[in-house]
Design an enzyme around this catalytic site. Sequence first.
Site, PDB file in Angstrom:
ATOM      1  NE  ARG A  84      -3.575  -2.542   0.067  1.00 60.89           N
ATOM      2  CZ  ARG A  84      -3.246  -3.701  -0.492  1.00 60.89           C
ATOM      3  NH1 ARG A  84      -2.101  -3.789  -1.185  1.00 60.89           N
ATOM      4  NH2 ARG A  84      -4.021  -4.747  -0.419  1.00 60.89           N
ATOM      5  CB  SER A 119      -9.370  -2.601   3.436  1.00 60.02           C
ATOM      6  OG  SER A 119      -9.769  -3.824   2.861  1.00 60.02           O
ATOM      7  CD  GLU A 126      -5.842  -0.247   2.406  1.00 61.49           C
ATOM      8  OE1 GLU A 126      -6.455  -0.405   1.341  1.00 61.49           O
ATOM      9  OE2 GLU A 126      -5.497  -1.180   3.137  1.00 61.49           O
TER      10      GLU A 126
END
Length: 287
Positions: free
Chosen positions: A162, A212, A282
């Site tokens: 990420r 998410s 995130e």
Amino acid sequence: MKYSENEPMRDHTTFRVGGNAAVIVYPESVFQAAQTVKCCKKHGIRLIAIGNGSNLLVSDNGISACVMCFSGGFSDIRLLDGGVVFAQSGASLMKLCRFAYENGLSGLEFAYGIPGSCGGAAFMNAGAYGGEMKDVLFRCDHIDENGNEGFLEGGDMRLSYRHSAYYGNGCVITGLYLKLKKAEKAEIKAKMDDLLARRKAKQPLEYPSAGSTFKRPEGYFAGALIEECGLKGRTVGGAQVSEKHAGFVINKGNATCGDILELCRICSETVLKEKGVKLEMEIRVTE
């Protein structure tokens, strides 16, 4: 170039929350995007680039900046030689996956169903079900903070979980180059259909969210930790920890940015206290 003033950011994020942006511009070419960067730099105006807004949470107070939105008219996808696909940053991942399938090219099946743009996927090295953008992405074209065109390729993109070099280099991604492999279309479609069915079965796709909410802590799953702490279904205002998948904070109805952030804070602090594991967001939060 098309633009709008005092534009509600709730219309440009999948969370469907956020105040107004001072101005949003919609470039349809690299030249227009570069000129926007140069203009903002010259006049000291903060610039924020977005795609589909699928990983973005905007303050209830809005954004006192120029928002450059690539979704819509900046979405060309082309097949180059040797199984290489070029996609402009505003193209949706769904469109890119379908293009790959139609041309009998495999490698992007993992991304089918991710509701983001190609530029956003490269920026955060999006991934799911064992696949990541770094598996197929080998070059990104960009505009640097001075409005000049450039690119990064290979290891210079620093793709990791990420994360990419674009998190801190001030550049705006304009195009992606992906190396895919020839495969039977039936096999590609079967895998795409399987992964999409698994998403629909396990994820709260019927509600606005940003996917998410937390990154996966090493050795753990964020959703499992949150559920084990008894937070599944927990609400703050219109925000809720999804009853379907605790790794998703959703907009159950008229949630504010404040509701979502407070619920995320409760999840983080509870998991740290009870499990000793630190959760990292995130989702990108901007104001």
